[in-house]
Design a protein around this motif. Structure first.
Motif, PDB file in Angstrom:
ATOM      1  N   PHE A  92    -119.800 -42.797  52.994  1.00 27.28           N
ATOM      2  CA  PHE A  92    -119.417 -42.183  54.265  1.00 27.28           C
ATOM      3  C   PHE A  92    -117.976 -41.679  54.235  1.00 27.28           C
TER       4      PHE A  92
ATOM      5  N   ILE B  48    -118.221 -38.306  52.867  1.00 27.78           N
ATOM      6  CA  ILE B  48    -118.708 -37.364  53.882  1.00 27.78           C
ATOM      7  C   ILE B  48    -117.570 -37.025  54.851  1.00 27.78           C
TER       8      ILE B  48
ATOM      9  N   ILE C  98    -123.369 -37.906  62.009  1.00 29.11           N
ATOM     10  CA  ILE C  98    -124.165 -37.071  61.104  1.00 29.11           C
ATOM     11  C   ILE C  98    -125.650 -37.378  61.301  1.00 29.11           C
TER      12      ILE C  98
ATOM     13  N   ASP D 267    -129.087 -38.601  59.820  1.00 32.55           N
ATOM     14  CA  ASP D 267    -129.500 -39.458  58.708  1.00 32.55           C
ATOM     15  C   ASP D 267    -130.360 -38.642  57.736  1.00 32.55           C
ATOM     16  N   ILE D 268    -130.125 -38.846  56.462  1.00 34.38           N
ATOM     17  CA  ILE D 268    -130.832 -38.055  55.442  1.00 34.38           C
ATOM     18  C   ILE D 268    -132.312 -38.480  55.327  1.00 34.38           C
ATOM     19  N   HIS D 269    -132.635 -39.689  55.745  1.00 34.29           N
ATOM     20  CA  HIS D 269    -134.021 -40.185  55.747  1.00 34.29           C
ATOM     21  C   HIS D 269    -134.380 -40.630  57.162  1.00 34.29           C
TER      22      HIS D 269
ATOM     23  N   LEU E  77    -126.216 -41.093  62.651  1.00 33.91           N
ATOM     24  CA  LEU E  77    -125.334 -42.176  62.225  1.00 33.91           C
ATOM     25  C   LEU E  77    -123.963 -41.926  62.835  1.00 33.91           C
TER      26      LEU E  77
ATOM     27  N   ASN F  37    -127.178 -52.515  61.353  1.00 34.88           N
ATOM     28  CA  ASN F  37    -127.619 -53.448  60.328  1.00 34.88           C
ATOM     29  C   ASN F  37    -126.376 -54.120  59.751  1.00 34.88           C
TER      30      ASN F  37
ATOM     31  N   SER G 296    -127.385 -50.899  53.793  1.00 38.89           N
ATOM     32  CA  SER G 296    -127.312 -50.383  52.427  1.00 38.89           C
ATOM     33  C   SER G 296    -125.995 -49.674  52.152  1.00 38.89           C
TER      34      SER G 296
ATOM     35  N   HIS H  23    -121.646 -48.453  60.581  1.00 38.76           N
ATOM     36  CA  HIS H  23    -122.231 -47.293  61.252  1.00 38.76           C
ATOM     37  C   HIS H  23    -123.259 -47.756  62.262  1.00 38.76           C
TER      38      HIS H  23
HETATM   39  P1  AMP Z   1    -127.986 -48.851  56.506  1.00 40.71           P
HETATM   40  O1  AMP Z   1    -129.194 -49.100  55.653  1.00 40.71           O
HETATM   41  O2  AMP Z   1    -128.025 -49.477  57.863  1.00 40.71           O
HETATM   42  O3  AMP Z   1    -126.708 -49.175  55.750  1.00 40.71           O
HETATM   43  O4  AMP Z   1    -127.969 -47.304  56.800  1.00 40.71           O
HETATM   44  C1  AMP Z   1    -127.541 -46.357  55.854  1.00 40.71           C
HETATM   45  C2  AMP Z   1    -128.212 -45.074  56.227  1.00 40.71           C
HETATM   46  O5  AMP Z   1    -127.549 -44.032  55.559  1.00 40.71           O
HETATM   47  C3  AMP Z   1    -129.684 -44.990  55.843  1.00 40.71           C
HETATM   48  O6  AMP Z   1    -130.475 -44.804  57.010  1.00 40.71           O
HETATM   49  C4  AMP Z   1    -129.753 -43.801  54.913  1.00 40.71           C
HETATM   50  O7  AMP Z   1    -130.919 -43.027  55.083  1.00 40.71           O
HETATM   51  C5  AMP Z   1    -128.501 -43.038  55.293  1.00 40.71           C
HETATM   52  N1  AMP Z   1    -127.958 -42.170  54.251  1.00 40.71           N
HETATM   53  C6  AMP Z   1    -127.817 -42.459  52.946  1.00 40.71           C
HETATM   54  N2  AMP Z   1    -127.242 -41.431  52.299  1.00 40.71           N
HETATM   55  C7  AMP Z   1    -127.020 -40.473  53.222  1.00 40.71           C
HETATM   56  C8  AMP Z   1    -126.449 -39.163  53.195  1.00 40.71           C
HETATM   57  N3  AMP Z   1    -125.968 -38.629  52.040  1.00 40.71           N
HETATM   58  N4  AMP Z   1    -126.385 -38.451  54.344  1.00 40.71           N
HETATM   59  C9  AMP Z   1    -126.862 -38.977  55.490  1.00 40.71           C
HETATM   60  N5  AMP Z   1    -127.401 -40.211  55.599  1.00 40.71           N
HETATM   61  C10 AMP Z   1    -127.480 -40.950  54.473  1.00 40.71           C
END
Ligand code: AMP
Length: 113
Positions: free
Chosen positions: A6, A9, A28, A30-32, A40, A86, A94, A99
């Motif tokens: 982040f 970013i 931003i 979320d990518i997924h 986020l 989380n 992760s 965030h």
């Molecule tokens: P967490 O698992 O709570 O730490 O959330 C991390 C989030 O970041 C996940 O929902 C991912 O999908 C998201 N994420 C990971 N890489 C990126 C990225 N490059 N751009 C936007 N979101 C991302």
């Protein structure tokens, strides 16, 4: 110490779909996405996880909440959204840069998984 995803970013070193930015935070997509709207809300100051925050971060933490409400209003989410933090790997964290997840656009069941 190496930069978090982040931070990269925030520094615009890697691209992201930015929907809001101010001096303390960035929002931003979320990518997924786990819902039609999945944002986020990220502080520019690195706090690895909520349980690492201290009284010095009180203003930032409050700010993130207010930004969530402001962005939800701008996106016309009809006052219907869920905020999730989380905290720790076993809770699903992760990226170790605090965030808030903002989910909206579908029915959100309870209890969450
Ligand atoms: P967490 O698992 O709570 O730490 O959330 C991390 C989030 O970041 C996940 O929902 C991912 O999908 C998201 N994420 C990971 N890489 C990126 C990225 N490059 N751009 C936007 N979101 C991302």
């Amino acid at each position: 110490m190496s930069e978090t995803l982040f931070e990269k970013i925030i520094q615009k070193e890697i691209p992201a779909d930015i929907v809001y930015e101010d001096e303390l935070s960035i929002v931003i997509k979320d990518i997924h996405p786990q819902a039609p709207i999945h944002l986020l809300i990220i502080p520019k100051k690195v706090i690895p996880k909520l349980s690492d925050a201290s009284i010095e971060e009180q203003e930032i933490l409050g700010h993130l909440m207010l930004v969530a409400g402001k962005v939800a209003e701008q996106l016309n989410l009809d006052n219907t959204f869920r905020i999730i933090i989380n905290n720790g790997a076993k809770a699903g964290q992760s990226v170790f840069h605090l965030h808030l997840h903002l989910l909206s656009g579908r029915t959100l069941s309870w209890p969450p998984g």
